[in-house]
Write a protein that holds these residues in place. Sequence first.
Motif, PDB file in Angstrom:
ATOM      1  N   SER A 202       0.815  -1.120   0.142  1.00  0.00           N
ATOM      2  CA  SER A 202       0.167   0.192  -0.251  1.00  0.00           C
ATOM      3  C   SER A 202       0.648   1.571  -0.015  1.00  0.00           C
ATOM      4  N   GLU A 203       1.675   1.116   0.884  1.00  0.00           N
ATOM      5  CA  GLU A 203       3.123   2.163   0.903  1.00  0.00           C
ATOM      6  C   GLU A 203       3.380   3.197  -0.601  1.00  0.00           C
ATOM      7  N   LYS A 204       3.745   2.243  -1.570  1.00  0.00           N
ATOM      8  CA  LYS A 204       4.477   2.120  -2.261  1.00  0.00           C
ATOM      9  C   LYS A 204       3.483   2.614  -3.729  1.00  0.00           C
ATOM     10  N   PHE A 205       2.196   2.019  -3.245  1.00  0.00           N
ATOM     11  CA  PHE A 205       1.489   2.706  -4.488  1.00  0.00           C
ATOM     12  C   PHE A 205       0.749   3.990  -3.971  1.00  0.00           C
ATOM     13  N   ASP A 206       1.111   3.934  -3.025  1.00  0.00           N
ATOM     14  CA  ASP A 206       0.617   5.631  -2.339  1.00  0.00           C
ATOM     15  C   ASP A 206       1.561   6.227  -3.593  1.00  0.00           C
ATOM     16  N   LYS A 207       2.712   5.777  -3.348  1.00  0.00           N
ATOM     17  CA  LYS A 207       3.819   6.620  -4.131  1.00  0.00           C
ATOM     18  C   LYS A 207       3.658   6.884  -5.484  1.00  0.00           C
ATOM     19  N   LEU A 208       2.873   5.902  -5.677  1.00  0.00           N
ATOM     20  CA  LEU A 208       2.833   5.639  -7.802  1.00  0.00           C
ATOM     21  C   LEU A 208       1.808   6.555  -7.332  1.00  0.00           C
ATOM     22  N   LYS A 209       0.814   6.247  -6.500  1.00  0.00           N
ATOM     23  CA  LYS A 209      -0.530   7.484  -7.147  1.00  0.00           C
ATOM     24  C   LYS A 209      -0.111   8.819  -6.860  1.00  0.00           C
ATOM     25  N   LEU A 210       1.304   9.128  -5.944  1.00  0.00           N
ATOM     26  CA  LEU A 210       1.020  10.781  -6.848  1.00  0.00           C
ATOM     27  C   LEU A 210       1.765  10.684  -6.933  1.00  0.00           C
ATOM     28  N   PHE A 211       2.638  10.068  -8.052  1.00  0.00           N
ATOM     29  CA  PHE A 211       3.635  10.322  -9.399  1.00  0.00           C
ATOM     30  C   PHE A 211       2.763  10.342  -9.978  1.00  0.00           C
ATOM     31  N   GLN A 213      -0.500  11.956 -10.255  1.00  0.00           N
ATOM     32  CA  GLN A 213      -1.424  12.994 -10.011  1.00  0.00           C
ATOM     33  C   GLN A 213      -0.675  14.214 -10.035  1.00  0.00           C
ATOM     34  N   GLN A 214       0.703  14.123  -9.285  1.00  0.00           N
ATOM     35  CA  GLN A 214       1.668  15.578  -9.152  1.00  0.00           C
ATOM     36  C   GLN A 214       2.359  15.504 -10.154  1.00  0.00           C
ATOM     37  N   ILE A 215       3.045  14.121 -10.937  1.00  0.00           N
ATOM     38  CA  ILE A 215       4.469  14.161 -11.050  1.00  0.00           C
ATOM     39  C   ILE A 215       3.983  14.754 -12.960  1.00  0.00           C
ATOM     40  N   LEU A 216       3.050  13.573 -13.116  1.00  0.00           N
ATOM     41  CA  LEU A 216       3.150  13.752 -14.660  1.00  0.00           C
ATOM     42  C   LEU A 216       2.218  14.461 -15.620  1.00  0.00           C
ATOM     43  N   PRO A 217       1.638  15.286 -14.756  1.00  0.00           N
ATOM     44  CA  PRO A 217       0.586  16.830 -15.247  1.00  0.00           C
ATOM     45  C   PRO A 217       1.593  17.788 -15.037  1.00  0.00           C
ATOM     46  N   ARG A 218       2.610  18.082 -14.452  1.00  0.00           N
ATOM     47  CA  ARG A 218       3.399  19.128 -15.125  1.00  0.00           C
ATOM     48  C   ARG A 218       4.276  18.504 -16.064  1.00  0.00           C
ATOM     49  N   LYS A 219       5.125  16.808 -16.363  1.00  0.00           N
ATOM     50  CA  LYS A 219       5.932  16.810 -16.582  1.00  0.00           C
ATOM     51  C   LYS A 219       5.420  16.107 -18.171  1.00  0.00           C
ATOM     52  N   GLY A 220       4.383  15.739 -18.174  1.00  0.00           N
ATOM     53  CA  GLY A 220       4.068  14.947 -19.319  1.00  0.00           C
ATOM     54  C   GLY A 220       4.379  13.028 -18.988  1.00  0.00           C
ATOM     55  N   HIS A 223       7.420  11.897 -20.166  1.00  0.00           N
ATOM     56  CA  HIS A 223       8.440  12.642 -19.898  1.00  0.00           C
ATOM     57  C   HIS A 223       9.650  11.396 -19.614  1.00  0.00           C
ATOM     58  N   TYR A 224       8.932  10.697 -18.604  1.00  0.00           N
ATOM     59  CA  TYR A 224      10.174   9.747 -17.830  1.00  0.00           C
ATOM     60  C   TYR A 224      10.022   7.951 -18.682  1.00  0.00           C
ATOM     61  N   THR A 225      10.840   7.631 -17.951  1.00  0.00           N
ATOM     62  CA  THR A 225      10.840   6.051 -18.676  1.00  0.00           C
ATOM     63  C   THR A 225      10.803   5.032 -17.488  1.00  0.00           C
ATOM     64  N   LYS A 226      11.355   5.593 -16.679  1.00  0.00           N
ATOM     65  CA  LYS A 226      11.690   4.668 -15.318  1.00  0.00           C
ATOM     66  C   LYS A 226      11.098   5.593 -13.870  1.00  0.00           C
ATOM     67  N   VAL A 227      10.296   4.675 -12.965  1.00  0.00           N
ATOM     68  CA  VAL A 227       9.941   5.209 -11.607  1.00  0.00           C
ATOM     69  C   VAL A 227      10.270   4.155 -11.016  1.00  0.00           C
ATOM     70  N   ASN A 228      11.221   4.666  -9.974  1.00  0.00           N
ATOM     71  CA  ASN A 228      12.118   3.678  -8.530  1.00  0.00           C
ATOM     72  C   ASN A 228      11.089   3.669  -7.141  1.00  0.00           C
ATOM     73  N   LEU A 229      10.491   2.689  -7.286  1.00  0.00           N
ATOM     74  CA  LEU A 229       9.321   3.026  -5.454  1.00  0.00           C
ATOM     75  C   LEU A 229      10.398   1.941  -4.834  1.00  0.00           C
ATOM     76  N   THR A 230      11.552   1.662  -5.081  1.00  0.00           N
ATOM     77  CA  THR A 230      11.761   1.151  -3.956  1.00  0.00           C
ATOM     78  C   THR A 230      12.622   1.546  -2.277  1.00  0.00           C
ATOM     79  N   TYR A 231      12.782   3.367  -2.817  1.00  0.00           N
ATOM     80  CA  TYR A 231      13.769   3.929  -1.721  1.00  0.00           C
ATOM     81  C   TYR A 231      12.016   4.246  -0.497  1.00  0.00           C
ATOM     82  N   ILE A 235       9.980   8.724  -4.328  1.00  0.00           N
ATOM     83  CA  ILE A 235      10.227   8.453  -6.041  1.00  0.00           C
ATOM     84  C   ILE A 235      11.202   8.844  -7.037  1.00  0.00           C
ATOM     85  N   VAL A 236      12.092   8.047  -7.394  1.00  0.00           N
ATOM     86  CA  VAL A 236      12.848   8.297  -7.861  1.00  0.00           C
ATOM     87  C   VAL A 236      12.611   8.122  -9.463  1.00  0.00           C
TER      88      VAL A 236
END
Length: 238
Positions: A202-211, A213-220, A223-231, A235-236
């Motif tokens: 659930s914690e990792k999917f919360d971070k992915l949902k943040l990606f 909802q907040q990152i992709l709308p600004r960047k497109g 824009h990114y090819t990799k998303v790392n949820l392990t840290y 979100i890297v």
Amino acid sequence: MLTILTAAVGATEYRRQQRVCTQISVAIEHEGAESFVGEREIRGLLQQREKSIIGLPLNALELKQLEHRVLSNPYVERVNIYYDLEGKVHVAVQQSRPVARLIHSKLPDAYVSTTGKLLPLSGRHTARVMLVGGELVPKLIKGNWTQDSISIQLLSLAKYIEQDDFWRAQIAQMDINQQGEVVLHPQVGRQTIKFGKPDQISEKFDKLKLFYQQILPRKGWNHYTKVNLTYENQIVCD
């Protein structure tokens, strides 16, 4: 009075012993166009000593044996068979429900159900579920999903995705390497999502949902090819 009561009980018991199976009623949970098993298949399994049970005395029916016969269909998860006072035999069936489809170039595909049961593909219906590929699939196809610790975690991950409308629509496939680490592939967007071990789901999917909802709308979306949820708490994105 005692004689009359004894006679009445005896008569009732005699009539009970004389009752025969007059009808079979099959009820399949969630039966419909997307069913893996139908009434016809269940009725075909309801035989005792290779004969139809209709017309047989009710007290001669081996109900547990009949349940085992119905459970021989891999798409049946549970079954309960009983009869009523009119001689009708009721068969209540709960179908196995797939949550993922295991795919491998050198092995037949298989489904895994919500309870960790491995199911063959069906000519009756194709389930629209997440695909599971990668190096660990041969072990998963032959293993026990209810005893192996990695398989139990992977089943929890698959069920989490399947139970959420958004993730079920968005996650197309997960690949698993020999170490049990997961990479997710979305339906929309060209990112690969490094999920890591199937823990802290659930914690990792919360971070992915943040990606999303907040990152992709600004960047497109591309824009990114990799998303790392392990840290932890990060979100890297590359």
